[in-house]
Design a protein around this motif. Structure first.
Motif, PDB file in Angstrom:
ATOM      1  N   GLY A  85     -27.775  24.570  44.914  1.00  0.00           N
ATOM      2  CA  GLY A  85     -26.354  24.861  45.101  1.00  0.00           C
ATOM      3  C   GLY A  85     -25.890  24.764  46.548  1.00  0.00           C
ATOM      4  O   GLY A  85     -24.685  24.734  46.806  1.00  0.00           O
ATOM      5  N   GLY A  88     -24.961  20.308  48.958  1.00  0.00           N
ATOM      6  CA  GLY A  88     -23.734  19.602  49.344  1.00  0.00           C
ATOM      7  C   GLY A  88     -23.205  20.091  50.678  1.00  0.00           C
ATOM      8  O   GLY A  88     -22.859  19.307  51.569  1.00  0.00           O
ATOM      9  N   GLU A  89     -23.192  21.405  50.825  1.00  0.00           N
ATOM     10  CA  GLU A  89     -22.670  22.010  52.053  1.00  0.00           C
ATOM     11  C   GLU A  89     -23.544  21.647  53.267  1.00  0.00           C
ATOM     12  O   GLU A  89     -23.039  21.311  54.341  1.00  0.00           O
ATOM     13  N   ALA A 113     -26.629  16.468  39.786  1.00  0.00           N
ATOM     14  CA  ALA A 113     -25.668  17.337  40.489  1.00  0.00           C
ATOM     15  C   ALA A 113     -25.888  17.313  42.002  1.00  0.00           C
ATOM     16  O   ALA A 113     -24.926  17.344  42.775  1.00  0.00           O
ATOM     17  N   VAL A 114     -27.151  17.233  42.430  1.00  0.00           N
ATOM     18  CA  VAL A 114     -27.427  17.192  43.875  1.00  0.00           C
ATOM     19  C   VAL A 114     -26.887  15.886  44.464  1.00  0.00           C
ATOM     20  O   VAL A 114     -26.245  15.882  45.522  1.00  0.00           O
ATOM     21  N   GLU A 116     -24.434  14.079  43.290  1.00  0.00           N
ATOM     22  CA  GLU A 116     -22.962  14.185  43.295  1.00  0.00           C
ATOM     23  C   GLU A 116     -22.473  15.025  44.460  1.00  0.00           C
ATOM     24  O   GLU A 116     -21.440  14.764  45.061  1.00  0.00           O
ATOM     25  N   ALA A 117     -23.240  16.077  44.791  1.00  0.00           N
ATOM     26  CA  ALA A 117     -22.821  16.976  45.876  1.00  0.00           C
ATOM     27  C   ALA A 117     -23.020  16.333  47.250  1.00  0.00           C
ATOM     28  O   ALA A 117     -22.249  16.583  48.180  1.00  0.00           O
ATOM     29  N   ILE A 118     -24.047  15.486  47.377  1.00  0.00           N
ATOM     30  CA  ILE A 118     -24.378  14.904  48.687  1.00  0.00           C
ATOM     31  C   ILE A 118     -23.603  13.612  48.950  1.00  0.00           C
ATOM     32  O   ILE A 118     -23.188  13.346  50.085  1.00  0.00           O
ATOM     33  N   LYS A 119     -23.369  12.828  47.900  1.00  0.00           N
ATOM     34  CA  LYS A 119     -22.783  11.488  48.076  1.00  0.00           C
ATOM     35  C   LYS A 119     -21.487  11.450  48.897  1.00  0.00           C
ATOM     36  O   LYS A 119     -21.329  10.576  49.744  1.00  0.00           O
ATOM     37  N   SER A 121     -20.635  12.947  51.424  1.00  0.00           N
ATOM     38  CA  SER A 121     -20.869  13.086  52.872  1.00  0.00           C
ATOM     39  C   SER A 121     -21.586  11.875  53.462  1.00  0.00           C
ATOM     40  O   SER A 121     -21.732  11.780  54.677  1.00  0.00           O
ATOM     41  N   ASP A 248     -29.193  28.350  40.377  1.00  0.00           N
ATOM     42  CA  ASP A 248     -28.647  27.044  40.774  1.00  0.00           C
ATOM     43  C   ASP A 248     -29.150  25.920  39.864  1.00  0.00           C
ATOM     44  O   ASP A 248     -28.399  25.016  39.498  1.00  0.00           O
ATOM     45  N   SER A 252     -26.724  23.752  37.478  1.00  0.00           N
ATOM     46  CA  SER A 252     -26.516  22.347  37.870  1.00  0.00           C
ATOM     47  C   SER A 252     -27.123  21.368  36.869  1.00  0.00           C
ATOM     48  O   SER A 252     -26.880  20.175  36.964  1.00  0.00           O
TER      49      SER A 252
END
Ligand SMILES: NC(=O)c1ccc[n+]([C@@H]2O[C@H](COP(=O)([O-])OP(=O)(O)OC[C@H]3O[C@@H](n4cnc5c(N)ncnc54)[C@H](O)[C@@H]3O)[C@@H](O)[C@H]2O)c1
Ligand SMILES: O=C(O)C(=O)C[C@]1(C(=O)O)C=C[C@@H](O)C=C1
Length: 303
Positions: A85, A88-89, A113-114, A116-119, A121, A248, A252
């Motif tokens: 979780g 991404g941040e 999900a990871v 999607e969260a990283i892409k 940036s 998490d 996710s």
């Protein structure tokens, strides 16, 4: 491969930054320190000052800091080992500060999900290679790490056509092989379905069965805990895992986990029916299948 990534006799990278040196990150650092074949310089980044002190005391990094953006400025490879979780941040903080040509990778237990969260940036001059070492224990934090954690375990890579260059995939694969792991490449969606059944559902069952035992009447509960032999104890080992990490993972990989849980509940119902109606053949058949799986797993491991 980037010209700063050295040949096989030398360390793979000049500078490797591990963000989140807990069980997984500290194990990578221990291995890197022990063998000297991963990187010449090791940097650890953690938000928790107590963990930063522990990493310094363990002596598994050349630098330890809470400032992720400055830590990654000269890195060849940045490995995110934080809970799923937080990926991404953390990526949003570090990617803008990375040097052109560097590699970003992660160790998250879920991949769709990871990614999607990283892409959002990512930059075109940074290669991102998602990975997941299939190794762990119920312990967490820097003290839980050890150099041999990944020996003979799988590390699953889920590279993406648009953001994972061939040379970066090769470098991350080599990194995990030098950690002792065998590597396999697959699509992120496939990874999440496989892990839902072999890792996420077993943890869900372990957390649930411990909760159920604990909810039972007082006398039964104390008997459960007093007389628990290895069967129940095997469940309690994985039920002792970190709550944030597993929250998490469950949230996710929601759809794959719910799908596997529904199939499991149908099969559990079938077993209940067989017990109710004295269907010995069904019961023996299911147990026999479990035995065969255990034997083939142990056989594979010994091989
Ligand atoms: N534990 C396992 O069995 C296992 C196995 C394979 C992969 N993974 C995955 O690897 C990752 C790490 O798992 P772990 O078991 O090592 O966890 P852990 O709890 O042992 O370590 C996580 C570390 O990240 C730090 N952290 C949290 N947020 C941070 C932030 N924003 N910036 C910097 N540091 C931060 C924590 O302080 C901690 O030191 C997770 O994504 C997990 O899903 C875990
Ligand atoms: O051995 C354990 O304790 C683990 O939970 C390890 C385990 C697993 O389920 O196999 C847990 C989560 C991971 O993402 C990978 C490995």
């Amino acid at each position: 491969m980037d010209d700063r990534i050295a040949s096989s006799a030398n360390p793979l990278f000049d500078t490797l930054v591990v963000i989140g040196p807990g069980l997984i990150g500290a194990s990578v650092l221990h291995r890197a320190r022990r063998d000297g074949t991963l990187a010449r310089r090791l940097i650890a980044v953690d938000v928790n000052p107590v963990f930063r002190d522990r990493v310094r005391e363990l002596g598994i990094a050349d630098e330890v800091t809470g400032d992720a953006a400055s830590a990654v400025a000269d890195a060849d490879c940045v490995m995110l080992c934080v809970p799923v979780g937080a990926m991404g941040e953390v990526a949003a903080t570090v990617v803008p500060a990375m040097r052109s040509g560097a590699i970003l990778t992660d160790t998250g237990s879920t991949k769709v999900a990871v990614i999607e969260a990283i892409k959002p940036s990512l930059r075109p001059d940074i290669s991102y290679v998602p990975a997941h070492p299939m190794a762990g224990t119920e312990f967490s934090g820097p003290d839980a790490g050890f150099a041999t954690l990944f020996d003979d375990r799988w590390c699953l890579l889920t590279p993406l056509q648009d953001v994972s260059s061939d040379s970066a995939v090769e470098a991350v694969e080599t990194l995990w092989q030098r950690c002792g792991a065998r590597t396999r490449t697959m699509a992120p969606e496939h990874h999440d379905r496989v892990c839902a059944i072999v890792s996420h559902l077993p943890h869900l069952l372990a957390f649930t069965i411990c909760g159920t035992a604990d909810d039972l009447a007082d006398q039964t509960r104390s008997e459960v805990l007093d007389f628990a032999a290895s069967g129940f104890r095997d469940f309690t080992r994985i039920a002792a895992s970190d709550p944030i990490m597993w929250r998490d993972i469950f949230l996710s990989n929601r759809e794959a986990i719910l799908e596997m849980l529904a199939r499991f509940m149908e099969d559990a119902q079938a077993m209940a029916r067989a017990i109710r109606w004295d269907d010995s053949d069904y019961i023996v058949d299911r147990i026999e299948r479990g035995r065969q799986i255990r034997r083939s797993l142990i056989g594979n491991h010994q091989a």
